[in-house]
Write a protein that holds these residues in place. Structure first.
Motif, short mmCIF file in Angstrom:
data_model
loop_
_atom_site.label_atom_id
_atom_site.label_comp_id
_atom_site.label_asym_id
_atom_site.label_seq_id
_atom_site.Cartn_x
_atom_site.Cartn_y
_atom_site.Cartn_z
N SER A 1 0.64 -0.75 -0.05
CA SER A 1 0.33 0.01 0.25
C SER A 1 1.14 1.53 -0.26
N VAL A 2 0.37 2.09 -1.03
CA VAL A 2 1.07 3.36 -1.19
C VAL A 2 0.97 4.95 -0.12
N ILE A 3 1.61 5.17 0.79
CA ILE A 3 0.95 6.46 1.19
C ILE A 3 2.27 7.90 0.81
N LYS A 4 1.79 8.19 0.00
CA LYS A 4 2.34 9.66 -0.76
C LYS A 4 2.15 11.34 0.17
N VAL A 5 3.71 11.05 0.47
CA VAL A 5 3.67 12.17 2.23
C VAL A 5 4.68 13.48 0.86
N VAL A 6 3.67 14.56 0.93
CA VAL A 6 4.42 15.83 0.46
C VAL A 6 5.10 16.56 1.56
N VAL A 7 6.52 16.77 1.91
CA VAL A 7 7.13 17.66 2.92
C VAL A 7 7.76 18.29 2.38
N LYS A 8 7.99 19.69 2.79
CA LYS A 8 8.97 20.87 2.63
C LYS A 8 9.91 21.01 1.77
N GLY A 9 10.67 21.96 0.59
CA GLY A 9 12.95 21.62 0.74
C GLY A 9 12.28 19.70 0.44
N GLU A 10 14.31 19.97 0.25
CA GLU A 10 14.68 18.78 0.14
C GLU A 10 14.96 18.15 1.50
N VAL A 11 14.85 16.92 0.93
CA VAL A 11 15.11 16.36 1.71
C VAL A 11 17.13 15.26 2.57
N PRO A 12 18.04 15.41 2.99
CA PRO A 12 18.99 15.27 2.76
C PRO A 12 19.01 13.93 2.91
N ASN A 13 20.02 13.35 2.22
CA ASN A 13 20.60 11.78 1.46
C ASN A 13 20.97 11.22 2.08
N VAL A 14 20.47 9.98 3.26
CA VAL A 14 21.79 9.35 3.54
C VAL A 14 21.89 8.47 3.75
N ASN A 15 21.91 7.81 2.40
CA ASN A 15 21.98 6.94 1.76
C ASN A 15 23.03 7.11 0.84
N LEU A 16 23.57 8.31 0.74
CA LEU A 16 24.54 8.85 -0.81
C LEU A 16 26.29 7.99 -0.20
N ASP A 17 26.30 7.94 0.70
CA ASP A 17 28.25 7.64 0.97
C ASP A 17 28.44 6.34 0.68
N SER A 18 27.43 5.46 0.34
CA SER A 18 27.95 4.14 0.21
C SER A 18 28.92 3.96 -1.39
N ASN A 19 29.95 3.67 -1.30
CA ASN A 19 31.41 3.86 -2.40
C ASN A 19 31.31 2.04 -2.52
N GLY A 20 30.24 1.77 -2.83
CA GLY A 20 29.67 0.01 -3.11
C GLY A 20 30.55 0.10 -4.67
N MET A 21 31.30 -1.55 -4.95
CA MET A 21 31.30 -2.06 -5.84
C MET A 21 30.13 -3.19 -5.93
N MET A 22 29.15 -2.46 -7.53
CA MET A 22 28.02 -3.22 -7.32
C MET A 22 28.56 -4.83 -8.77
N LYS A 23 27.95 -5.79 -8.11
CA LYS A 23 29.00 -6.66 -8.57
C LYS A 23 27.51 -6.81 -9.71
N THR A 24 28.15 -6.87 -10.95
CA THR A 24 26.74 -6.81 -12.01
C THR A 24 26.84 -7.98 -12.90
N GLY A 25 26.07 -8.43 -13.84
CA GLY A 25 26.10 -9.72 -14.06
C GLY A 25 26.33 -11.15 -14.44
N ALA A 26 25.87 -12.12 -14.26
CA ALA A 26 26.29 -13.79 -14.15
C ALA A 26 27.53 -13.77 -15.40
N LEU A 27 28.27 -14.15 -15.95
CA LEU A 27 28.93 -14.16 -16.81
C LEU A 27 28.39 -16.36 -17.44
N ASP A 28 27.96 -16.91 -16.52
CA ASP A 28 27.82 -17.93 -16.97
C ASP A 28 28.92 -18.94 -17.04
#
Ligand code: FHN
Length: 478
Positions: free
Chosen positions: A451-478
């Protein structure tokens, strides 16, 4: 002298690659990627003569892997495989119906296997007789009417092309698999010895030409046909860069100029041909794996890409819908697969799930299309997607686990609340509390899946998930 020649060769390759990639500015790339980033949801179609076998070889259920791999796993001789293809005749093939099913499910693009590893071309090709027109009873191009249906219904069309692996056009590469992964063949030991000595090939007919000539005489001309004869092609989906070399990759990449806006993935040749999108396969990256690059999870609805008559391990519509939400909440795309049968129809189980996803998307599509990843810290009762506007930010909370106490907490959110409502439902009370924002919800969920709840808030929401310096492992090579 040798070192000098090598240095010049390497310099030339990287210079060409560089020029091809650097010519485009970031804003030009953003423009080219915009529809794709907003689309979020596409249909993958694995179809070909392997759907005739449907994962069974002479009564033996293929021991391992997708049904699209049956020729390799079961070491089917080239002559036998091509003999059976002569009876391939998908008379119930209705591309309009396919495109409408994808559209009603909320999908914005289709990527179909124009040529998979078995080398069979679903299109009329002058580069090889191993195609739908010259090698089957059906005798007509399958991609032409699909391209027309996509234009008719405003669906973006992409082609999957197995650029390296080709088990029927001589010279094509083969990823070696042991006989035990196919069926209990009494000659397994001899066959495994042969494939070991022949770079994975199991039939002499596969080796009457070099890989370099296969690239020049089949792959390059066929990709040219695909990017010339079917109108606008939005995506080129390469796969399994087995034994790929820079020279071959450069020749194929050079053809992309025929479709300047085309989007390609990261499977042409690794690591130095990254393309535009990363392709995690059969899995959804964790938050920490995200590295800011565009990515697309491709996934089967059961355990096979190609149609497998005896694979009934279908994922539920709930799983597929929550996957789509989870992927969007991390800023990715979902390429969900269908493996049509050899008569040209979709398995009923796939149709049922597409329809159920479509019902959910009718009400909740604004929580998916053109949204960005969640700026708030992960929480255990669902996922969040976001849309920034000039003065506000809209947050879409997809609730997977409905609270028995009618309260949901969004940790750390401090922005002033403008409005809160249930999509497909009424307004909700929301207030800021000590450690975030509390949403007060009715006793019963509008949709137990999400169930989706749509919430509108004032201004920008600081992104707390940005600092992930991940290494995304991509696609199987099989
Ligand atoms: O070998 C293929 C497989 O058959 C299927 O096409 C998937 C889809 O992404 N890709 C390869 C395995 O990584």
């Amino acid at each position: 002298m040798k070192k000098l020649i090598l240095a010049v060769a390497v310099w030339t390759v990287s210079a060409n690659m560089l020029s091809a990639q650097t010519a485009e500015s970031k804003s030009e790339k953003d423009t080219r990627m915009e529809w794709w980033r907003e689309a979020r949801f596409g249909m993958f179609i694995h179809w070909g003569v392997y759907s005739q076998w449907a994962g069974v070889y002479h009564g033996h259920e293929q021991a391992r892997g997708g049904a699209e791999w049956i020729m390799n796993r079961c070491k089917i001789p080239v002559a036998e495989y091509q003999e059976r293809a002569k009876s391939f005749n998908p008379v119930k093939y209705d591309p309009d119906a396919w495109v409408k099913l994808a559209k009603e499910a909320g999908m914005k693009y289709i990527v179909i296997t124009a040529k998979h590893h078995d080398g069979f071309a679903l299109f009329d090709s002058k580069a090889s007789k191993w195609n739908i027109v010259d090698a089957t009873a059906y005798g007509k191009d399958l991609l032409k009417p699909l391209a027309e249906a996509c234009r008719k219904y405003g669906m973006k069309l992409g082609f999957y092309y197995s650029q390296a692996q080709d088990w029927n056009n001589p010279g094509g590469a083969v990823a070696r698999k042991e006989m035990r992964e196919g069926w209990p063949n009494p000659d397994s030991t001899k066959i495994d010895a042969y494939t070991k000595a022949h770079n994975g090939h199991w039939d002499p007919a596969q080796e009457t030409r070099s890989f370099a000539r296969y690239i020049d005489e089949v792959a390059v001309p066929q990709v040219k046909e695909l990017l010339t004869n079917y109108g606008d092609i939005a995506v080129l989906w390469w796969d399994t860069p087995t034994n790929m070399i820079d020279d071959a990759a450069l020749k194929l990449q050079a053809l992309l100029k025929l479709q300047p806006n085309i989007i390609t993935n990261d499977r042409l040749k690794r690591p130095n041909f990254p393309g535009d999108t990363k392709t995690p396969e059969q899995k959804i990256p964790t938050q920490s794996e995200l590295d800011g690059k565009d990515w697309e999870t491709c996934m089967t609805m059961n355990g096979s890409w190609g149609y497998k008559s005896w694979d009934h391990k279908w994922k539920s519509a709930q799983t597929l819908i929550r996957n789509l939400v989870d992927i969007a909440s991390k800023g990715g795309n979902y390429l969900l697969n269908v493996g049509p049968k050899d008569d040209g129809t979709f398995p009923q189980e796939s149709i049922d799930r597409l329809k159920e996803i479509g019902e959910w998307m009718k009400i909740n599509h604004e929580a998916i299309y053109a949204t960005k990843a969640s700026p708030v810290a992960p929480f255990d009762w669902g996922r969040c997607t976001s849309v920034k506007s000039k003065n506000n930010t809209t947050l879409y909370f997809s609730v997977f686990n409905w609270p028995s106490d009618g309260k949901l907490l969004v940790p750390g959110l401090k922005n002033k609340i403008v409005s809160a409502k249930l999509l497909g439902g009424g307004n909700l009370k929301a207030q800021l509390v000590n450690d975030g924002m509390q949403l007060n919800v009715p006793a019963k969920a509008i949709d137990p899946i999400a169930s989706v709840i749509k919430v509108v808030v004032k201004g920008e929401v600081p992104n707390v998930n940005l600092d992930s310096n991940g290494m995304m492992k991509t696609g199987a090579l099989d």
